[in-house]
Enzyme design. Sequence first.
Site, PDB file in Angstrom:
ATOM      1  N   ALA A 109       0.857  -1.198   0.000  1.00 46.25           N
ATOM      2  CA  ALA A 109       0.000   0.000   0.000  1.00 46.25           C
ATOM      3  C   ALA A 109       0.885   1.236   0.000  1.00 46.25           C
ATOM      4  CB  ALA A 109      -0.904  -0.002   1.236  1.00 46.25           C
ATOM      5  N   LYS A 110       0.464   2.265  -0.734  1.00 46.89           N
ATOM      6  CA  LYS A 110       1.257   3.496  -0.739  1.00 46.89           C
ATOM      7  C   LYS A 110       0.756   4.357   0.413  1.00 46.89           C
ATOM      8  CE  LYS A 110       3.504   6.287  -4.244  1.00 46.89           C
ATOM      9  NZ  LYS A 110       4.817   5.634  -4.292  1.00 46.89           N
ATOM     10  N   CYS A 111       1.290   4.076   1.607  1.00 41.54           N
ATOM     11  CA  CYS A 111       0.835   4.792   2.801  1.00 41.54           C
ATOM     12  C   CYS A 111       2.021   5.468   3.476  1.00 41.54           C
ATOM     13  CB  CYS A 111       0.120   3.843   3.768  1.00 41.54           C
ATOM     14  SG  CYS A 111       1.129   2.518   4.419  1.00 41.54           S
TER      15      CYS A 111
END
Length: 367
Positions: free
Chosen positions: A205-207
Amino acid sequence: MTPTLDVTTTFPLERHASPVDATTRAGLLENPGFGRIFTDHMAVARWNAEKGWHDLAIQPRASLQMDPACAVLHYAQEIFEGLKAYRTDDGGVTLFRADANARRFRESARRMAMAELPEDLFLASIDALVAADREWIPAIEGGSLYLRPFMIASEVFLGVKPSAEYLYMVIASPAGAYFKGSAPSITVWVSEDYTRAAPGGTGAAKCGGNYAASLQAQAEAIREGCDQVVFLDAVQRAEVEELGGMNTFFVFDDGSIQTPPLTGTILPGITRDSILTLARDEGLGVREAPYSIDAWEADAASGRLRESFACGTAAVVTPIGRVRGRSRDFRIGNGGPGELTSRLRERLVAIQKQQAPDPHGWVRRIL
Ligand SMILES: *Cc1c(COP(=O)(O)O)cnc(C)c1O
């Protein structure tokens, strides 16, 4: 995918009353650097269960007012994206694979238990903001408008649970050429004490949290005189995964290329996917398979490994010339940019600039 929505009515423009004047803007755009200066406007949308997505608009860029108990400030329920708008030779504006960013944003939202923004709204927000701030796209060689969509948990509540409200925004930042001319090689530091992502975690996830967790290792890399950190897998501490914000590739003497597989701990980069596609188009051997740090060192020594590079939207393709760690220090090839690395970089950039055919329909003209 092109947006099916009417962009200007979906994200109505509330024009800035006192935008940066043209002379000041021209001065800023001569040498914009990266992530330091910002355009006049921003895209905004809010979500709650009752109304769904609402209050969509392009507004004057301004500070946010936040309650100190806003959930994102405590539990980091946040995701983001990064993509660029390019100026074409004939004065138009294009986006590169923005539909893939829209899809990944939804996948990141799902992993972080956040409301999913429909892909057509994501694309409409980008198109509308770029249209409002098109004068901010630098005309310099290699310049682009870097777009940063992000979403935060905006509920005012300290209980630990998925937020009941979300705020989605897009801000835009003019960017200069990441490198002048061909990309210089970087030295990477192998992190032995820290890992970036574990199986079952949020590595795909691009978090923001993934980045927070990578900063100590990146700081160590800088202290050691290296440019970037390279992470190993969290279980065996053996397989090469990726850098803090870039995927990794290996080029072999038989002309084949290899990159670690997407097993959940690696961010599925759009540049990574584009490189794989271009390499397959060329008929190169392509493997998505684990590669250990020991194999990397041994193959670099034997000459079986010829080149290595990192890739991502910001720097496109960056050659890795040297690998250092507590107990290792080896050079890749002659330490400079490799032949295939340079060729793949040039092919990708030519497609992005519409200077080469675009057989996969990756470039979408928006203005
Ligand atoms: C964004 C990102 C990348 C690169 O993805 P692109 O879609 O190619 O820009 C690679 N690794 C991490 C950890 C990232 O956050």
